[in-house]
Scaffold this motif. Sequence first.
Motif, mmCIF file in Angstrom:
data_model
loop_
_atom_site.group_PDB
_atom_site.id
_atom_site.type_symbol
_atom_site.label_atom_id
_atom_site.label_comp_id
_atom_site.label_asym_id
_atom_site.label_seq_id
_atom_site.Cartn_x
_atom_site.Cartn_y
_atom_site.Cartn_z
ATOM 1 N N GLY A 85 0.823 -1.209 0.000
ATOM 2 C CA GLY A 85 0.000 0.000 0.000
ATOM 3 C C GLY A 85 0.851 1.250 0.000
ATOM 4 N N ILE A 86 0.184 2.388 0.184
ATOM 5 C CA ILE A 86 0.878 3.665 0.147
ATOM 6 C C ILE A 86 0.160 4.660 1.053
ATOM 7 N N LEU A 87 0.924 5.500 1.723
ATOM 8 C CA LEU A 87 0.347 6.566 2.530
ATOM 9 C C LEU A 87 -0.131 7.669 1.599
ATOM 10 N N THR A 88 -1.330 8.138 1.821
ATOM 11 C CA THR A 88 -1.893 9.157 0.946
ATOM 12 C C THR A 88 -2.852 10.042 1.725
ATOM 13 N N SER A 89 -3.382 11.043 1.072
ATOM 14 C CA SER A 89 -4.310 11.967 1.721
ATOM 15 C C SER A 89 -5.714 11.373 1.783
ATOM 16 N N ALA A 90 -6.393 11.672 2.881
ATOM 17 C CA ALA A 90 -7.781 11.210 3.014
ATOM 18 C C ALA A 90 -8.679 11.869 1.983
ATOM 19 N N GLU A 91 -8.259 13.023 1.460
ATOM 20 C CA GLU A 91 -9.066 13.747 0.476
ATOM 21 C C GLU A 91 -8.814 13.280 -0.943
ATOM 22 N N GLY A 92 -7.839 12.386 -1.135
ATOM 23 C CA GLY A 92 -7.588 11.839 -2.457
ATOM 24 C C GLY A 92 -6.703 12.721 -3.332
ATOM 25 N N ASN A 93 -6.597 12.348 -4.597
ATOM 26 C CA ASN A 93 -5.775 13.064 -5.572
ATOM 27 C C ASN A 93 -6.649 13.717 -6.630
ATOM 28 N N ARG A 94 -6.131 14.758 -7.223
ATOM 29 C CA ARG A 94 -6.851 15.476 -8.271
ATOM 30 C C ARG A 94 -5.975 15.573 -9.527
ATOM 31 N N ALA A 95 -6.499 15.064 -10.614
ATOM 32 C CA ALA A 95 -5.809 15.213 -11.894
ATOM 33 C C ALA A 95 -6.089 16.611 -12.451
ATOM 34 N N THR A 98 -4.122 15.607 -19.214
ATOM 35 C CA THR A 98 -3.668 15.712 -17.828
ATOM 36 C C THR A 98 -2.223 16.192 -17.807
ATOM 37 N N VAL A 99 -1.982 17.298 -17.117
ATOM 38 C CA VAL A 99 -0.636 17.853 -17.072
ATOM 39 C C VAL A 99 -0.010 17.749 -15.678
ATOM 40 N N ALA A 100 -0.819 17.418 -14.663
ATOM 41 C CA ALA A 100 -0.290 17.290 -13.304
ATOM 42 C C ALA A 100 -1.271 16.504 -12.442
ATOM 43 N N THR A 101 -0.761 15.961 -11.353
ATOM 44 C CA THR A 101 -1.597 15.306 -10.347
ATOM 45 C C THR A 101 -1.262 15.904 -8.994
ATOM 46 N N ILE A 102 -2.283 16.341 -8.265
ATOM 47 C CA ILE A 102 -2.083 16.975 -6.958
ATOM 48 C C ILE A 102 -2.766 16.135 -5.885
ATOM 49 N N GLN A 103 -2.032 15.864 -4.829
ATOM 50 C CA GLN A 103 -2.608 15.170 -3.676
ATOM 51 C C GLN A 103 -3.186 16.206 -2.729
ATOM 52 N N ALA A 104 -4.489 16.128 -2.511
ATOM 53 C CA ALA A 104 -5.169 17.107 -1.673
ATOM 54 C C ALA A 104 -4.793 16.914 -0.210
ATOM 55 N N GLY A 105 -5.036 17.952 0.592
ATOM 56 C CA GLY A 105 -4.766 17.855 2.021
ATOM 57 C C GLY A 105 -3.663 18.789 2.441
ATOM 58 N N SER A 106 -3.622 19.033 3.734
ATOM 59 C CA SER A 106 -2.677 20.019 4.265
ATOM 60 C C SER A 106 -1.434 19.420 4.870
ATOM 61 N N GLY A 107 -1.401 18.092 5.105
ATOM 62 C CA GLY A 107 -0.201 17.546 5.708
ATOM 63 C C GLY A 107 -0.411 16.173 6.306
ATOM 64 N N ALA A 108 0.500 15.801 7.256
ATOM 65 C CA ALA A 108 0.523 14.458 7.816
ATOM 66 C C ALA A 108 -0.752 14.111 8.582
ATOM 67 N N SER A 109 -1.404 15.117 9.159
ATOM 68 C CA SER A 109 -2.599 14.832 9.957
ATOM 69 C C SER A 109 -3.742 14.297 9.108
ATOM 70 N N ASP A 110 -3.678 14.495 7.782
ATOM 71 C CA ASP A 110 -4.735 14.036 6.882
ATOM 72 C C ASP A 110 -4.448 12.655 6.300
ATOM 73 N N LEU A 111 -3.391 12.010 6.769
ATOM 74 C CA LEU A 111 -2.963 10.775 6.133
ATOM 75 C C LEU A 111 -3.897 9.599 6.406
ATOM 76 N N VAL A 112 -4.047 8.778 5.380
ATOM 77 C CA VAL A 112 -4.629 7.445 5.498
ATOM 78 C C VAL A 112 -3.706 6.526 4.699
ATOM 79 N N THR A 113 -3.982 5.248 4.752
ATOM 80 C CA THR A 113 -3.214 4.297 3.948
ATOM 81 C C THR A 113 -4.149 3.615 2.967
ATOM 82 N N LEU A 114 -3.725 3.545 1.730
ATOM 83 C CA LEU A 114 -4.493 2.846 0.709
ATOM 84 C C LEU A 114 -3.747 1.572 0.355
ATOM 85 N N VAL A 115 -4.383 0.440 0.595
ATOM 86 C CA VAL A 115 -3.767 -0.868 0.366
ATOM 87 C C VAL A 115 -4.480 -1.562 -0.780
ATOM 88 N N PHE A 116 -3.697 -2.226 -1.628
ATOM 89 C CA PHE A 116 -4.248 -2.898 -2.801
ATOM 90 C C PHE A 116 -4.234 -4.407 -2.555
#
Length: 270
Positions: free
Chosen positions: A59-69, A132-150
């Motif tokens: 898995g990977i640590l990521t923002s709880a708000e997800g990513n935006r293309a 698509t020219v960029a991908t941005i991970q939403a959120g303000s920092g470590a406090s917003d982290l969740v883990t997404l496991v595949f």
Amino acid sequence: MKFRGRALQKMREPDELDRPIMLVDTRGWTALFVILSVVLGAAIWSVNGNLPITMTAPGILTSAEGNRAVTTPYAGTVAIATAKPGQRVSAGDTLLDVTGEDQKRRTVTAPIDGMVLTMAGAVGQTVSPGDTVATIQAGSGASDLVTLVFVPTSQATSVRPGIDVLLAVEGVPQPRFGLLKGTVLAVGRFPIDPSMAVGIVGSPYTANELTRGQPTVPVTIKLKTDGRTKSGFAWTSADGPPFQISPQQKVAASFHLGNRTPFDVILRTS
């Protein structure tokens, strides 16, 4: 003919028929008792013992708000790429400039606050509206982290919300700082293929590595918090690492699915 004295003495003595015969000495009884105790203990353990049932997945640590293309509304050639992967941006910050056929330069900006994961628009690259020219991970920092496991589709039915999870975080020495604690928050309803995972993790290479090129079910892990640690999260060690963990760090998740007896294991393998 000469006879040995001992043989002659034996012939003169009557048979000792009333003398008891020792079939097993003390050491033999002790060994037999030990063997029986071990067998009895093994039988009791096989019925009443508990063996943990676990499953691992990447898995990977990521923002709880997800990513935006981020897509470009303009056609033309990328003139300047201002933002870089790993850079934090605010809504309205410039990501890149596109020069159109009319030689006018137009700016593509960040739609949200977050961290730039990828920049697909390189200087000199031709882009069209909707690319698509960029991908941005939403959120303000470590406090917003969740883990997404595949989780592989063949094992996803064993995972349900509320299950405890231990996470080995890349870059955090496990023997020294332990494992990160978490709980299953949500299980994806449908499998996703590696191409769909790209939109989640932001990188084709990372998506292929985490899914191993196979359909998987995304499982969201909520991290347990602990205000006493430097990272702000709970670890199996008392203090955890003396530094923050950050988005895009990879993890190896171990799910605790329950327990079963050794007897059950024997039945399943026989």
